[in-house]
Each structure stands twice: as structure tokens, then as C-alpha cells.
Write a protein that holds these residues in place. Structure first.
Motif, PDB file in Angstrom:
ATOM      1  N   CYS A 224       6.827  -6.121  17.491  1.00  0.00           N
ATOM      2  CA  CYS A 224       6.205  -7.205  16.741  1.00  0.00           C
ATOM      3  C   CYS A 224       7.209  -8.341  16.602  1.00  0.00           C
ATOM      4  N   GLY A 225       6.968  -9.442  17.312  1.00  0.00           N
ATOM      5  CA  GLY A 225       7.866 -10.585  17.207  1.00  0.00           C
ATOM      6  C   GLY A 225       9.291 -10.215  17.538  1.00  0.00           C
ATOM      7  N   ASP A 226      10.241 -10.835  16.861  1.00  0.00           N
ATOM      8  CA  ASP A 226      11.656 -10.564  17.126  1.00  0.00           C
ATOM      9  C   ASP A 226      12.194  -9.540  16.132  1.00  0.00           C
ATOM     10  N   SER A 227      11.559  -8.374  16.141  1.00  0.00           N
ATOM     11  CA  SER A 227      11.977  -7.312  15.219  1.00  0.00           C
ATOM     12  C   SER A 227      11.742  -5.974  15.911  1.00  0.00           C
ATOM     13  N   PHE A 228      12.330  -4.941  15.347  1.00  0.00           N
ATOM     14  CA  PHE A 228      12.142  -3.605  15.918  1.00  0.00           C
ATOM     15  C   PHE A 228      11.055  -2.849  15.156  1.00  0.00           C
ATOM     16  N   THR A 229      10.006  -3.573  14.785  1.00  0.00           N
ATOM     17  CA  THR A 229       8.855  -2.977  14.112  1.00  0.00           C
ATOM     18  C   THR A 229       7.663  -2.934  15.066  1.00  0.00           C
ATOM     19  N   LYS A 230       6.737  -2.043  14.782  1.00  0.00           N
ATOM     20  CA  LYS A 230       5.570  -1.889  15.629  1.00  0.00           C
ATOM     21  C   LYS A 230       4.510  -2.941  15.299  1.00  0.00           C
ATOM     22  N   PRO A 231       3.741  -3.361  16.287  1.00  0.00           N
ATOM     23  CA  PRO A 231       2.709  -4.372  16.053  1.00  0.00           C
ATOM     24  C   PRO A 231       1.592  -3.848  15.152  1.00  0.00           C
ATOM     25  N   CYS A 232       0.894  -4.796  14.507  1.00  0.00           N
ATOM     26  CA  CYS A 232      -0.290  -4.469  13.716  1.00  0.00           C
ATOM     27  C   CYS A 232      -1.404  -5.449  14.106  1.00  0.00           C
ATOM     28  N   GLU A 233      -2.549  -5.343  13.453  1.00  0.00           N
ATOM     29  CA  GLU A 233      -3.705  -6.173  13.824  1.00  0.00           C
ATOM     30  C   GLU A 233      -3.444  -7.661  13.647  1.00  0.00           C
ATOM     31  N   SER A 234      -2.558  -8.026  12.718  1.00  0.00           N
ATOM     32  CA  SER A 234      -2.297  -9.441  12.460  1.00  0.00           C
ATOM     33  C   SER A 234      -1.016  -9.947  13.128  1.00  0.00           C
ATOM     34  N   THR A 235      -0.475  -9.166  14.054  1.00  0.00           N
ATOM     35  CA  THR A 235       0.703  -9.609  14.799  1.00  0.00           C
ATOM     36  C   THR A 235       0.333 -10.811  15.659  1.00  0.00           C
ATOM     37  N   GLU A 236       1.152 -11.850  15.614  1.00  0.00           N
ATOM     38  CA  GLU A 236       0.867 -13.068  16.361  1.00  0.00           C
ATOM     39  C   GLU A 236       1.548 -13.091  17.727  1.00  0.00           C
ATOM     40  N   ARG A 237       2.669 -12.379  17.850  1.00  0.00           N
ATOM     41  CA  ARG A 237       3.422 -12.410  19.104  1.00  0.00           C
ATOM     42  C   ARG A 237       3.984 -11.034  19.394  1.00  0.00           C
ATOM     43  N   LEU A 238       3.754 -10.573  20.620  1.00  0.00           N
ATOM     44  CA  LEU A 238       4.251  -9.279  21.069  1.00  0.00           C
ATOM     45  C   LEU A 238       5.449  -9.473  21.986  1.00  0.00           C
ATOM     46  N   VAL A 239       6.449  -8.618  21.838  1.00  0.00           N
ATOM     47  CA  VAL A 239       7.596  -8.618  22.746  1.00  0.00           C
ATOM     48  C   VAL A 239       7.563  -7.320  23.544  1.00  0.00           C
ATOM     49  N   TYR A 240       7.524  -7.443  24.871  1.00  0.00           N
ATOM     50  CA  TYR A 240       7.507  -6.288  25.765  1.00  0.00           C
ATOM     51  C   TYR A 240       8.907  -6.073  26.346  1.00  0.00           C
ATOM     52  N   VAL A 241       9.328  -4.831  26.347  1.00  0.00           N
ATOM     53  CA  VAL A 241      10.614  -4.459  26.929  1.00  0.00           C
ATOM     54  C   VAL A 241      10.333  -3.497  28.083  1.00  0.00           C
ATOM     55  N   ALA A 242      10.811  -3.837  29.276  1.00  0.00           N
ATOM     56  CA  ALA A 242      10.565  -3.008  30.458  1.00  0.00           C
ATOM     57  C   ALA A 242      11.859  -2.864  31.253  1.00  0.00           C
ATOM     58  N   ARG A 243      11.926  -1.802  32.041  1.00  0.00           N
ATOM     59  CA  ARG A 243      13.121  -1.519  32.846  1.00  0.00           C
ATOM     60  C   ARG A 243      12.725  -1.386  34.317  1.00  0.00           C
ATOM     61  N   LYS A 244      13.577  -1.882  35.196  1.00  0.00           N
ATOM     62  CA  LYS A 244      13.325  -1.726  36.629  1.00  0.00           C
ATOM     63  C   LYS A 244      13.654  -0.307  37.064  1.00  0.00           C
ATOM     64  N   GLU A 245      12.642   0.375  37.584  1.00  0.00           N
ATOM     65  CA  GLU A 245      12.799   1.762  38.021  1.00  0.00           C
ATOM     66  C   GLU A 245      12.772   1.901  39.533  1.00  0.00           C
ATOM     67  N   ARG A 246      12.069   0.998  40.200  1.00  0.00           N
ATOM     68  CA  ARG A 246      11.914   1.099  41.654  1.00  0.00           C
ATOM     69  C   ARG A 246      11.541  -0.285  42.188  1.00  0.00           C
ATOM     70  N   GLN A 247      11.377  -0.369  43.503  1.00  0.00           N
ATOM     71  CA  GLN A 247      10.952  -1.626  44.108  1.00  0.00           C
ATOM     72  C   GLN A 247       9.495  -1.923  43.773  1.00  0.00           C
ATOM     73  N   SER A 248       9.183  -3.181  43.688  1.00  0.00           N
ATOM     74  CA  SER A 248       7.804  -3.571  43.393  1.00  0.00           C
ATOM     75  C   SER A 248       6.860  -3.119  44.512  1.00  0.00           C
ATOM     76  N   LEU A 249       5.678  -2.642  44.109  1.00  0.00           N
ATOM     77  CA  LEU A 249       4.655  -2.210  45.078  1.00  0.00           C
ATOM     78  C   LEU A 249       3.701  -3.346  45.423  1.00  0.00           C
ATOM     79  N   TRP A 250       3.841  -4.470  44.708  1.00  0.00           N
ATOM     80  CA  TRP A 250       2.897  -5.577  44.908  1.00  0.00           C
ATOM     81  C   TRP A 250       3.192  -6.292  46.209  1.00  0.00           C
ATOM     82  N   ALA A 251       2.130  -6.504  47.005  1.00  0.00           N
ATOM     83  CA  ALA A 251       2.307  -7.101  48.325  1.00  0.00           C
ATOM     84  C   ALA A 251       1.808  -8.532  48.375  1.00  0.00           C
ATOM     85  N   GLY A 252       1.378  -9.064  47.235  1.00  0.00           N
ATOM     86  CA  GLY A 252       0.863 -10.443  47.229  1.00  0.00           C
ATOM     87  C   GLY A 252      -0.562 -10.442  47.601  1.00  0.00           C
TER      88      GLY A 252
END
Length: 252
Positions: A224-252
Motif C-alpha cells: 500500500c503506497g510507500d509502506s510495508f503494509t497490505k492494501p485495503c479497499e481504499s488504497t489509492e496506489r499500489l506498489v508491486y515488487v518483482a524479481r527477475k527469475e528467467r528470460q522473458s517469454l514475451w515475443a512481441g
């Protein structure tokens, strides 16, 4: 997204309450939590470089990329030669090497005009990440588009510029069309008027997580925003954290 000629002049004035320092410290904590020791960071869709500048102060080696040459002109002045800036769109990224983390903040992903453009941007971020590198981005929620942006008008009255910000919400797609009218004083009760129009699109949680998978990125958490809290129904901005595990499968 390659315009923003007028917006670039006044962006920092209108965004003076964006709390870049707080957001940068949150990004720093997140990066070090999941990729301790990371130093090379790309600020994707960096705008006028305020976030880039804050991350430089935290010790990161920064690259900034943005589609607007006018925005980058302000960014280069702000960072005083301490970052490399590239005039590149999110979907046309071409770095000189790989980085430890890619950050994309201030709802830049919402400015991408369709799902294919989002996947292409994710693919490029993944392509230039080191193995195990992080991709951290934020998006506006459906709640913000419906309840905060909506069909509302916002007025910014500053010594440098008077801005009328007008939103028009498409309730079916939750796209928000935005018109900005800038009135800058010339003296002797005269003003110049400039206008800028753009849109922000809504993307669902399900789609964003699927796009990460397609592009070789594993979702770690959504916050939820710039915090380490979980989102709720009234959250205005979500922050996604992802890690690269392999090569992209997307071919365009």
C-alpha cells in the motif's frame, strides 16, 4: 507520451508535495531487503529527475530514461552530471548494460495506453535486469480513478503558474482523460496560456501479475503506497515488487 512540453516547465511546481525523499527511502529499504548490495538502478519514466536525484543521494549509481526530452532537460540540470539520462520510451528501452533494479514510480505505468504497451515495458525492464534484479513500480487503483480523480477539477495557484487540472472519467474502462491549462504571469496583468492533454489507464491486479509472469518476473509482494503494509479497499496506489527469475517469454 513523448510530449509534455508545457507540463515539463511546471511539473516540479505542481508536484512539490510528492514527498520524493520519503518515497526514495522506501525504495531503498525495499531494494536492500530483497537484493542487498544493489547499486546500479534505472529510474524508468524518470520525468524531471526528482526521484533520480534522491536515489543518488542515497548512494545509487543512477540511469534515468524518459520519453520527454523537455523533462530530461530539467532532470539533467537537477542532477548535475551525476546520472546518465536517456531519451527513450518505456517500450523502447536500450541500455548500455544491465542494472540491479528498475524503479518506475508516480503512476507512470498508468500512462501506457494499452495492455500490449504495458507488457512491452515490463519485457524491456526485465531484459536489462541482472539475474535476481528487482522491478518495483506503482499504479493507481480503481478506487483512486473512481473516487479521487473521477470527473473532478483541481486548481493549483502558485507564484509561477496558475493551473486548472480537469479530469474526465470513462466509467466503463476507468480511463481518466486529463486536460491541464497553464496560466503563467507575464507582468502588467498579462498571462500566457498553454494546454496539455493526456490520459491515465487503469490496469487490474490480475493483468499486472500475468504480465510479470510473461516477462520473466516473479511477483514478490504488493504494498500500500510507500509502506510495508497490505492494501485495503481504499488504497489509492499500489506498489508491486518483482524479481527477475528467467528470460522473458514475451515475443512481441
Amino acid at each position: 507520451m513523448s510530449g509534455y512540453v508545457s507540463f515539463a516547465q511546471y511539473y516540479d511546481v505542481l508536484m512539490e508535495n510528492a514527498s520524493y525523499g520519503i518515497r526514495a527511502r522506501f525504495l531503498d529499504e525495499t531494494i536492500q531487503k530483497y537484493n542487498h548490495g544493489a547499486r546500479e538502478v534505472l529510474d524508468l519514466a524518470c520525468g524531471t529527475g526528482s526521484m533520480t536525484h534522491e536515489l543518488i543521494k542515497l548512494g545509487y549509481d543512477m540511469t534515468g530514461a524518459d520519453a520527454s526530452a523537455d523533462m530530461l532537460s530539467h532532470a539533467a540540470q537537477k542532477c548535475g552530471g551525476k546520472a546518465l539520462f536517456l531519451n527513450q520510451e518505456m517500450g523502447g528501452l536500450d541500455l548500455y548494460g544491465t542494472v540491479d533494479a528498475v524503479v518506475c514510480t508516480l503512476d507512470s505505468v498508468n500512462h501506457l495506453p494499452d495492455e500490449r504497451a504495458v507488457i512491452k515495458a515490463f519485457h524491456n525492464a526485465s531484459l536489462f535486469l541482472n539475474p535476481g534484479g528487482l522491478f518495483i513500480f506503482d499504479v493507481n487503483t480503481a478506487f483512486k480513478h473512481r473516487e479521487i480523480l473521477d470527473d473532478n477539477v483541481f486548481i493549483y495557484d502558485t507564484p509561477k503558474v496558475f493551473c486548472c487540472w480537469q479530469n474526465t472519467l470513462c466509467r466503463y474502462t476507468l480511463r481518466v482523460d486529463i486536460r491541464l491549462d497553464f496560466f503563467a504571469p507575464l507582468g502588467d496583468k498579462k498571462y500566457t496560456r498553454e494546454s496539455e492533454c493526456f490520459s491515465e489507464w487503469y490496469y487490474s491486479d490480475l493483468f499486472l501479475k500475468d504480465a510479470l509472469i510473461k516477462t520473466g518476473l516473479s511477483h514478490i509482494e504488493t504494498l500500500c503506497g510507500d509502506s510495508f503494509t497490505k492494501p485495503c479497499e481504499s488504497t489509492e496506489r499500489l506498489v508491486y515488487v518483482a524479481r527477475k527469475e528467467r528470460q522473458s517469454l514475451w515475443a512481441g
